[in-house]
Design a protein around this motif. Structure first.
Motif, PDB file in Angstrom:
ATOM      1  N   LEU A   9       7.599   2.686   3.717  1.00 35.37           N
ATOM      2  CA  LEU A   9       7.519   1.759   4.916  1.00 35.37           C
ATOM      3  C   LEU A   9       6.882   2.667   6.040  1.00 35.37           C
ATOM      4  N   GLY A  10       7.485   3.950   5.981  1.00 31.95           N
ATOM      5  CA  GLY A  10       7.094   4.811   7.231  1.00 31.95           C
ATOM      6  C   GLY A  10       5.578   5.270   7.220  1.00 31.95           C
ATOM      7  N   ARG A  11       5.409   5.451   5.878  1.00 34.30           N
ATOM      8  CA  ARG A  11       3.833   5.653   5.950  1.00 34.30           C
ATOM      9  C   ARG A  11       2.777   4.734   6.219  1.00 34.30           C
ATOM     10  N   ASP A  12       3.054   3.442   5.962  1.00 35.44           N
ATOM     11  CA  ASP A  12       2.183   2.421   6.192  1.00 35.44           C
ATOM     12  C   ASP A  12       2.436   1.982   7.498  1.00 35.44           C
ATOM     13  N   LEU A  13       3.575   2.319   8.312  1.00 31.21           N
ATOM     14  CA  LEU A  13       3.811   2.033   9.664  1.00 31.21           C
ATOM     15  C   LEU A  13       2.904   3.184  10.329  1.00 31.21           C
ATOM     16  N   LEU A  14       2.931   4.327  10.102  1.00 30.24           N
ATOM     17  CA  LEU A  14       2.096   5.560  10.810  1.00 30.24           C
ATOM     18  C   LEU A  14       0.750   5.233  10.782  1.00 30.24           C
ATOM     19  N   ARG A  15       0.329   4.882   9.369  1.00 27.85           N
ATOM     20  CA  ARG A  15      -1.149   4.604   9.281  1.00 27.85           C
ATOM     21  C   ARG A  15      -1.627   3.401  10.185  1.00 27.85           C
ATOM     22  N   LEU A  16      -0.851   2.516  10.349  1.00 32.87           N
ATOM     23  CA  LEU A  16      -1.408   1.313  11.047  1.00 32.87           C
ATOM     24  C   LEU A  16      -1.451   1.686  12.596  1.00 32.87           C
ATOM     25  N   LEU A  17      -0.045   2.491  13.144  1.00 36.66           N
ATOM     26  CA  LEU A  17      -0.365   2.778  14.219  1.00 36.66           C
ATOM     27  C   LEU A  17      -1.632   4.030  14.435  1.00 36.66           C
ATOM     28  N   TRP A  18      -1.727   4.801  13.720  1.00 37.83           N
ATOM     29  CA  TRP A  18      -2.960   5.806  13.841  1.00 37.83           C
ATOM     30  C   TRP A  18      -4.334   4.810  13.807  1.00 37.83           C
ATOM     31  N   SER A  19      -4.545   3.946  12.992  1.00 38.30           N
ATOM     32  CA  SER A  19      -5.561   3.147  13.125  1.00 38.30           C
ATOM     33  C   SER A  19      -5.771   2.153  14.286  1.00 38.30           C
ATOM     34  N   THR A  20      -4.620   1.710  14.791  1.00 32.00           N
ATOM     35  CA  THR A  20      -4.661   0.988  16.048  1.00 32.00           C
ATOM     36  C   THR A  20      -4.783   1.862  17.333  1.00 32.00           C
TER      37      THR A  20
END
Length: 624
Positions: free
Chosen positions: A32-43
């Motif tokens: 979950l942390g990996r996907d959340l970080l990738r979402l924040l970095w893409s946003t």
């Protein structure tokens, strides 16, 4: 009963459960942390100001970014990770409270749950169901509604697809016998006092197939069935016909396992085929289901179709082997009839060659009947698992219906053929032809002690003999081949990269490195024994080590199957499980051979673990 008594599980037992629960939640949190970080970095823009000060952050960000898969584009893309997190939390909750502490008193019980106590009066106990395997027990205590939580219904469901609130008690708990007597006596006293006429008895016929399998896989597949689980009446003796059929628990286990593997194989095939279509024909990418596929640029998209067929054929073969591992068998005048998924196969008595017996206990045996052709290809795998041979074989365990009559009939027919043909080269009945692989897998201590005794009876094994060394080479190659096979499956069937010379070269290097485990660990054990002042056994570890490590093959094969199905995390866990198993097998060998104890035994057991962890690191480096 006026004295309060507390029954707890051993600390090592509870600590193991806590560690497993923590690992489950930790893995889900990392996902979950990996996907959340990738979402924040893409946003938002990624701030790289700290990269110069902490260079390791660059590698960490690259690892999390994972260029092979697109980053989440919205909160909806986090739903899979959130689902895994919810499943992990629920699993951890059930696992941590699966073996609760129990307090008994005159009024009833207190059952521990989530750092609290749930009161259960004696009169509200409905049933106590028992699963037994030797001297180990699992009890399911069912209660009336309103005293336990809704989560406790899951224990009843896991036990035997029930839905009543219940909790589990195993024989690992302190003062188990006393606790069972207290449960029965107090529940009976409460029933008589309140005139409920509901006396509680141990329901030994309501055993759980799952817990019976977990308590003892050997007993599950080889012990005779109780009446409630016995084969139907069709499995009987009628005139010249003896029919043997396995209990429902065995048939259901093999059938469902094969069905799950076959279903997963078909799903994997469809996924690869649809991925090929989406890459080849861009206009289909907007269609339902296809628009959810993980599409990436591949050097050879056509390889997807080839690997889809290879994976499907291999996994269907695995499912067939599992489904037909313990078939229904009929002994008739014309021969042995083996029931298969599609019809029956007749094996004339003249084709019977040998019966090999492995005895686990007085009530548990496995018999391998080898024949000269006439059976499908998957039956050869049975012989290969049993003793490494490739003859077609039929496995029969003592759990089959009419086991005694069936085996006597087969033995008589085999001996009759040998007498008629004057075949004296091979004995038709070999009671000492045990399967070391099966014995080591389920009774490792007994099997290792037997192998050590056999080797000590031969004084030539103290030194190096080329003949014995070469005889063990196939076993060592089998153990060493799986890292290379997993590398091939990972690159070719998971990363979808067309095999080339570099991959084959890496496989050969990995095979040779894995093969070094045999002499290096064996010679290291010899050196440690000499340092302790005892060198009576000489080179015997060199001949024992590959044999005693054979059970690892099962977990490595399972890891390969999981990888072909696309379940990389499960494959990694199975590989780590095989490494952990190697510790116990090696420790058992050094204990039987050298009588090591304490730190010396732990150090000896860690020898193969250290080597395999280095090999795993090398695999990860080559994989990238």
């Amino acid at each position: 009963m006026n004295v309060e008594k507390v029954h707890r599980y051993p600390r090592h037992f509870t600590v193991t459960i806590e560690i497993l629960s923590a690992i489950t939640v930790l893995l889900a949190t990392a996902l979950l942390g990996r996907d959340l970080l990738r979402l924040l970095w893409s946003t938002y823009t990624l701030d790289t100001a700290l990269f110069a000060r902490f260079p390791w952050l660059t590698d960490l960000v690259l690892l999390i970014s994972d260029a092979n898969t697109p980053p989440p584009s919205g909160l909806a893309d986090l739903l899979p990770a959130l689902g895994w997190m919810a499943l992990a939390l629920a699993t951890a909750l059930l696992l941590r409270n699966s073996m609760p502490t129990v307090r008994t008193s005159a009024r009833g019980m207190l059952v521990a749950f989530v750092n609290d106590w749930l009161p259960v009066p004696w009169e509200n106990i409905r049933a106590i169901k028992v699963t037994e395997s030797g001297d180990r027990y699992v009890l399911l205590v069912e209660t009336d509604r309103g005293w336990l939580t809704g989560w406790h219904r899951w224990y009843s469901f896991i036990y035997r697809l029930g839905f009543r609130p219940a909790f589990l008690i195993t024989s690992q708990i302190s003062d188990f016998d006393e606790l069972v007597k207290t449960l029965l006596s107090e529940a009976d006293r409460a029933a008589r006092t309140l005139a409920t006429a509901r006396r509680i008895k141990l329901q030994e016929d309501a055993s759980s197939p799952l817990f019976r399998l977990l308590l003892s896989p050997t007993a599950f597949f080889t012990q005779r069935a109780p009446r409630s689980d016995a084969p139907p009446a069709v499995a009987g003796i009628s005139g010249d016909v003896v029919i043997g059929q396995y209990p429902r628990r065995i048939r259901a286990t093999l059938t469902w396992t094969a069905a799950l593997i076959a279903g997963a194989a078909i799903l994997r095939y469809l996924t690869l085929a649809l991925t090929f279509l989406a890459i080849t024909f861009p206009w289909v990418r907007s269609l339902p289901i296809i628009d959810q596929l993980d599409l990436r640029l591949l050097p050879a998209p056509w390889w997807l179709l080839i690997e889809a067929h290879i994976v499907l054929l291999f996994l269907i073969g695995v499912a067939s082997v599992i489904y037909h591992a313990l078939p229904t068998v009929e002994a008739r005048s014309e021969g042995l009839i083996v029931h298969r998924w599609r019809g029956r196969t007749l094996v004339p008595w003249s084709r019977l060659r040998v019966m090999k017996v492995t005895e686990f206990s007085e009530t548990s045996q496995i018999v391998l009947i080898q024949v000269a052709g006439g059976l499908p290809l998957d039956t050869r795998f049975v012989s290969m698992v049993y003793d490494g041979s490739l003859s077609p074989g039929i496995l029969i365990t003592s759990a089959i219906g009419n086991a005694d009559a069936l085996l006597q009939r087969i033995a008589l027919e085999a001996m009759r053929y040998h007498e008629a043909t004057d075949d004296t080269a091979t004995a038709p009945f070999q009671s000492d032809a045990r399967s070391d692989l099966l014995l080591l897998s389920v009774q490792s201590s007994r099997a290792v002690n037997h192998l050590v005794e056999e080797l000590r009876n031969d004084p030539d094994t103290q030194g190096f003999t080329t003949r014995r060394f070469l005889r063990l080479l196939p076993t060592a190659l089998g153990l060493a081949s799986f890292p290379a096979l997993i590398l091939f499956a990972d690159r070719s069937f998971v990363q979808h990269i067309l095999p080339d010379g570099r991959l084959l070269g890496a496989m050969v290097v990995l095979l040779l490195l894995a093969l070094l485990e045999w002499p290096l660990v064996s010679l290291a054990a010899v050196a440690l024994d000499e340092m302790s002042g005892s060198s009576e056994d000489g080179m015997r570890p060199l001949y024992l080590y590959p044999q005693t490590q054979q059970p690892r093959l099962f977990l490595m094969l399972a890891a390969l199957i999981a990888l072909l199905l696309g379940a990389q995390p499960l494959a990694a866990l199975l590989w780590l499980g095989a490494i952990g198993w190697s510790f116990w097998l090696a420790a058992g060998l050094w204990s039987a051979l050298y009588d090591w104890r304490g730190g010396q035994l732990i150090g000896g057991g860690l020898l193969p673990v250290a080597f395999q962890l280095l090999l795993l690191i090398g695999y990860l480096v080559v994989r990238v």
